[in-house]
Design a protein around this motif. Structure first.
Motif, PDB file in Angstrom:
ATOM      1  N   MET A 207      -8.767   3.293   2.854  1.00 54.14           N
ATOM      2  CA  MET A 207      -8.293   2.280   3.782  1.00 54.14           C
ATOM      3  C   MET A 207      -9.221   1.079   3.897  1.00 54.14           C
ATOM      4  O   MET A 207      -8.762  -0.067   4.054  1.00 54.14           O
ATOM      5  CB  MET A 207      -8.097   2.912   5.165  1.00 54.14           C
ATOM      6  CG  MET A 207      -7.600   1.949   6.231  1.00 54.14           C
ATOM      7  SD  MET A 207      -7.120   2.783   7.754  1.00 54.14           S
ATOM      8  CE  MET A 207      -5.581   3.516   7.232  1.00 54.14           C
ATOM      9  N   LEU A 208     -10.531   1.295   3.817  1.00 52.82           N
ATOM     10  CA  LEU A 208     -11.488   0.227   4.094  1.00 52.82           C
ATOM     11  C   LEU A 208     -11.893  -0.564   2.852  1.00 52.82           C
ATOM     12  O   LEU A 208     -12.777  -1.425   2.937  1.00 52.82           O
ATOM     13  CB  LEU A 208     -12.739   0.807   4.774  1.00 52.82           C
ATOM     14  CG  LEU A 208     -12.484   1.545   6.093  1.00 52.82           C
ATOM     15  CD1 LEU A 208     -13.786   2.028   6.692  1.00 52.82           C
ATOM     16  CD2 LEU A 208     -11.717   0.673   7.081  1.00 52.82           C
ATOM     17  N   LEU A 209     -11.257  -0.307   1.711  1.00 56.16           N
ATOM     18  CA  LEU A 209     -11.613  -1.026   0.486  1.00 56.16           C
ATOM     19  C   LEU A 209     -10.780  -2.282   0.262  1.00 56.16           C
ATOM     20  O   LEU A 209     -11.027  -3.026  -0.687  1.00 56.16           O
ATOM     21  CB  LEU A 209     -11.472  -0.102  -0.731  1.00 56.16           C
ATOM     22  CG  LEU A 209     -12.425   1.092  -0.793  1.00 56.16           C
ATOM     23  CD1 LEU A 209     -12.292   1.799  -2.138  1.00 56.16           C
ATOM     24  CD2 LEU A 209     -13.871   0.664  -0.565  1.00 56.16           C
ATOM     25  N   GLY A 210      -9.794  -2.511   1.103  1.00 52.25           N
ATOM     26  CA  GLY A 210      -8.935  -3.682   0.953  1.00 52.25           C
ATOM     27  C   GLY A 210      -7.787  -3.591   1.933  1.00 52.25           C
ATOM     28  O   GLY A 210      -7.777  -2.735   2.826  1.00 52.25           O
ATOM     29  N   ASP A 211      -6.794  -4.463   1.763  1.00 45.56           N
ATOM     30  CA  ASP A 211      -5.673  -4.471   2.697  1.00 45.56           C
ATOM     31  C   ASP A 211      -4.448  -3.729   2.161  1.00 45.56           C
ATOM     32  O   ASP A 211      -3.368  -3.809   2.744  1.00 45.56           O
ATOM     33  CB  ASP A 211      -5.290  -5.906   3.059  1.00 45.56           C
ATOM     34  CG  ASP A 211      -4.735  -6.680   1.865  1.00 45.56           C
ATOM     35  OD1 ASP A 211      -5.039  -6.296   0.717  1.00 45.56           O
ATOM     36  OD2 ASP A 211      -4.014  -7.671   2.082  1.00 45.56           O
ATOM     37  N   ASP A 212      -4.606  -2.983   1.072  1.00 44.34           N
ATOM     38  CA  ASP A 212      -3.485  -2.261   0.473  1.00 44.34           C
ATOM     39  C   ASP A 212      -2.799  -1.339   1.483  1.00 44.34           C
ATOM     40  O   ASP A 212      -1.579  -1.376   1.664  1.00 44.34           O
ATOM     41  CB  ASP A 212      -3.947  -1.415  -0.717  1.00 44.34           C
ATOM     42  CG  ASP A 212      -4.624  -2.219  -1.799  1.00 44.34           C
ATOM     43  OD1 ASP A 212      -5.458  -3.070  -1.447  1.00 44.34           O
ATOM     44  OD2 ASP A 212      -4.337  -1.993  -2.981  1.00 44.34           O
ATOM     45  N   VAL A 213      -3.595  -0.478   2.123  1.00 47.87           N
ATOM     46  CA  VAL A 213      -3.040   0.518   3.034  1.00 47.87           C
ATOM     47  C   VAL A 213      -2.435  -0.162   4.256  1.00 47.87           C
ATOM     48  O   VAL A 213      -1.347   0.207   4.714  1.00 47.87           O
ATOM     49  CB  VAL A 213      -4.126   1.530   3.452  1.00 47.87           C
ATOM     50  CG1 VAL A 213      -3.579   2.516   4.478  1.00 47.87           C
ATOM     51  CG2 VAL A 213      -4.640   2.285   2.227  1.00 47.87           C
ATOM     52  N   ILE A 214      -3.122  -1.164   4.775  1.00 47.48           N
ATOM     53  CA  ILE A 214      -2.603  -1.880   5.941  1.00 47.48           C
ATOM     54  C   ILE A 214      -1.242  -2.488   5.633  1.00 47.48           C
ATOM     55  O   ILE A 214      -0.342  -2.500   6.475  1.00 47.48           O
ATOM     56  CB  ILE A 214      -3.597  -2.978   6.373  1.00 47.48           C
ATOM     57  CG1 ILE A 214      -4.955  -2.364   6.735  1.00 47.48           C
ATOM     58  CG2 ILE A 214      -3.056  -3.764   7.562  1.00 47.48           C
ATOM     59  CD1 ILE A 214      -6.043  -3.380   6.989  1.00 47.48           C
ATOM     60  N   SER A 215      -1.075  -2.966   4.408  1.00 49.54           N
ATOM     61  CA  SER A 215       0.182  -3.612   4.019  1.00 49.54           C
ATOM     62  C   SER A 215       1.349  -2.648   3.978  1.00 49.54           C
ATOM     63  O   SER A 215       2.477  -2.991   4.340  1.00 49.54           O
ATOM     64  CB  SER A 215       0.022  -4.280   2.649  1.00 49.54           C
ATOM     65  OG  SER A 215      -0.955  -5.298   2.679  1.00 49.54           O
ATOM     66  N   ILE A 216       1.096  -1.414   3.536  1.00 49.58           N
ATOM     67  CA  ILE A 216       2.206  -0.483   3.304  1.00 49.58           C
ATOM     68  C   ILE A 216       2.411   0.512   4.445  1.00 49.58           C
ATOM     69  O   ILE A 216       3.436   1.178   4.510  1.00 49.58           O
ATOM     70  CB  ILE A 216       1.991   0.270   1.971  1.00 49.58           C
ATOM     71  CG1 ILE A 216       3.342   0.739   1.414  1.00 49.58           C
ATOM     72  CG2 ILE A 216       1.007   1.430   2.134  1.00 49.58           C
ATOM     73  CD1 ILE A 216       3.271   1.216  -0.016  1.00 49.58           C
ATOM     74  N   LEU A 217       1.462   0.615   5.371  1.00 46.84           N
ATOM     75  CA  LEU A 217       1.576   1.587   6.455  1.00 46.84           C
ATOM     76  C   LEU A 217       2.871   1.468   7.259  1.00 46.84           C
ATOM     77  O   LEU A 217       3.467   2.497   7.611  1.00 46.84           O
ATOM     78  CB  LEU A 217       0.380   1.467   7.409  1.00 46.84           C
ATOM     79  CG  LEU A 217      -0.859   2.289   7.066  1.00 46.84           C
ATOM     80  CD1 LEU A 217      -1.921   2.110   8.140  1.00 46.84           C
ATOM     81  CD2 LEU A 217      -0.525   3.760   6.891  1.00 46.84           C
ATOM     82  N   PRO A 218       3.351   0.255   7.568  1.00 47.90           N
ATOM     83  CA  PRO A 218       4.599   0.181   8.347  1.00 47.90           C
ATOM     84  C   PRO A 218       5.800   0.818   7.657  1.00 47.90           C
ATOM     85  O   PRO A 218       6.803   1.098   8.315  1.00 47.90           O
ATOM     86  CB  PRO A 218       4.795  -1.335   8.521  1.00 47.90           C
ATOM     87  CG  PRO A 218       3.424  -1.915   8.407  1.00 47.90           C
ATOM     88  CD  PRO A 218       2.737  -1.069   7.384  1.00 47.90           C
ATOM     89  N   ARG A 219       5.718   1.067   6.351  1.00 49.65           N
ATOM     90  CA  ARG A 219       6.832   1.664   5.618  1.00 49.65           C
ATOM     91  C   ARG A 219       6.700   3.180   5.495  1.00 49.65           C
ATOM     92  O   ARG A 219       7.555   3.834   4.907  1.00 49.65           O
ATOM     93  CB  ARG A 219       6.923   1.044   4.220  1.00 49.65           C
ATOM     94  CG  ARG A 219       6.945  -0.472   4.245  1.00 49.65           C
ATOM     95  CD  ARG A 219       6.890  -1.055   2.853  1.00 49.65           C
ATOM     96  NE  ARG A 219       6.534  -2.471   2.884  1.00 49.65           N
ATOM     97  CZ  ARG A 219       6.428  -3.249   1.818  1.00 49.65           C
ATOM     98  NH1 ARG A 219       6.671  -2.755   0.627  1.00 49.65           N
ATOM     99  NH2 ARG A 219       6.093  -4.506   1.938  1.00 49.65           N
ATOM    100  N   MET A 220       5.618   3.735   6.046  1.00 50.21           N
ATOM    101  CA  MET A 220       5.392   5.169   6.023  1.00 50.21           C
ATOM    102  C   MET A 220       5.827   5.789   7.344  1.00 50.21           C
ATOM    103  O   MET A 220       5.853   5.138   8.384  1.00 50.21           O
ATOM    104  CB  MET A 220       3.902   5.463   5.799  1.00 50.21           C
ATOM    105  CG  MET A 220       3.343   4.948   4.472  1.00 50.21           C
ATOM    106  SD  MET A 220       3.932   5.874   3.023  1.00 50.21           S
ATOM    107  CE  MET A 220       5.007   4.646   2.269  1.00 50.21           C
ATOM    108  N   ASP A 221       6.184   7.074   7.312  1.00 47.55           N
ATOM    109  CA  ASP A 221       6.560   7.786   8.535  1.00 47.55           C
ATOM    110  C   ASP A 221       5.352   8.343   9.267  1.00 47.55           C
ATOM    111  O   ASP A 221       5.329   8.392  10.499  1.00 47.55           O
ATOM    112  CB  ASP A 221       7.510   8.943   8.201  1.00 47.55           C
ATOM    113  CG  ASP A 221       8.845   8.463   7.668  1.00 47.55           C
ATOM    114  OD1 ASP A 221       9.364   7.444   8.182  1.00 47.55           O
ATOM    115  OD2 ASP A 221       9.368   9.097   6.724  1.00 47.55           O
TER     116      ASP A 221
END
Length: 269
Positions: A207-221
């Motif tokens: 999570m802390l290596l970039g904004d990848d996870v932040i970008s896709i989290l709203p699409r996860m349950d």
């Protein structure tokens, strides 16, 4: 003109292609019929065990902790009818990919349950390596339109059980852009539709290596956060918490605890 002609031909081809979508502007997302005939491989047990993938066998002493985690995670997900589970970590080296693979294999052993693992760590895809799969097109090739998802999905068997895999291939420097793209949204919609009866586990980047996870989290349950003693600090976990208020956290796994603790691969709470 070629793309228009191809679209017209698809429209004429009948119901079997009626629900196909296009990724990257050129290649179709597979229908359920194509997914059912995904390429099949047999996983090598020795390779799995050498890479700490242990939850493929019933009664395994080292795999029972993943079975306990499986039961708790599925209970939470079933309450809300959730399908998409994201697995991430604060930093690298916490064991998120090992956890994702073991959890999926544990789910696949349950009667009337099935699992899919999607390697969305586009920065450093490792699912194929841990499972001993040869390099192939992978999820990035689906996103950029080189192959349809039906060609990239693998049905991996080990013992009497099997699970579906959409592995990664080569790292990409454009992972952040892919994560937030409409193309990714289309891919996730196709996965949800074609694997509607499966629990889909996404191996995401740290999570802390970039904004990848932040970008896709709203699409996860839901999210499962994997931490590692010596790999992530309390400050790292607190930093992750700032971004996890948008999606439920079903469990936090703590790996790499001291060897005198009676676990094979750590503990969870």
């Amino acid at each position: 003109m070629d793309s228009i002609k191809q679209a017209v031909e698809l429209a004429r081809s009948g119901d079997s292609l009626a629900h196909q979508e296009f990724i990257g502007g050129s290649k179709p997302i597979a229908t359920g019929q194509e997914t059912a005939s995904a390429r099949e491989v047999r996983l090598d047990v020795d390779h799995l065990e050498a890479n700490r993938i242990v939850a493929f066998a019933t009664g395994s002493e080292s795999g029972r902790y993943y079975d306990m985690l499986r039961t708790q995670v599925l209970q939470e997900m079933d309450k809300k009818n959730w399908q998409f589970l994201a697995i991430t970590s604060p930093t690298a080296g916490c064991g998120k990919t090992v956890t994702a693979c073991n959890l999926a294999m544990s789910i696949a052993r349950l009667p009337e349950r099935s699992a899919v693992v999607v390697d969305l760590d586009l920065r450093k895809p490792m699912v194929a390596n841990y499972l001993g799969l040869p390099p192939s097109g992978g999820v990035l090739s689906v996103l950029d339109g080189q192959v349809p998802i039906s060609s990239a999905v693998i049905k991996a068997g080990v013992g009497p059980n099997s699970l579906f895999l959409l592995p990664g291939s080569i790292p990409t420097s454009g992972s952040s852009e892919w994560m937030s793209s409409q193309t990714m949204t289309t891919l996730l919609q196709a996965i949800k539709r074609e694997f509607r009866s499966h629990t889909v586990i996404f191996d995401l980047p740290p999570m802390l290596l970039g904004d990848d996870v932040i970008s896709i989290l709203p699409r996860m349950d839901a999210v499962l956060l994997v931490t590692g003693v010596g790999s992530s600090s309390v400050a790292d976990v607190k930093e992750c918490q700032k971004h996890l208020d948008r999606v439920p956290v079903v469990r936090v796994v703590v790996n790499k605890v001291s060897e005198d603790v009676d676990t094979y691969y750590g503990s969870y709470y």
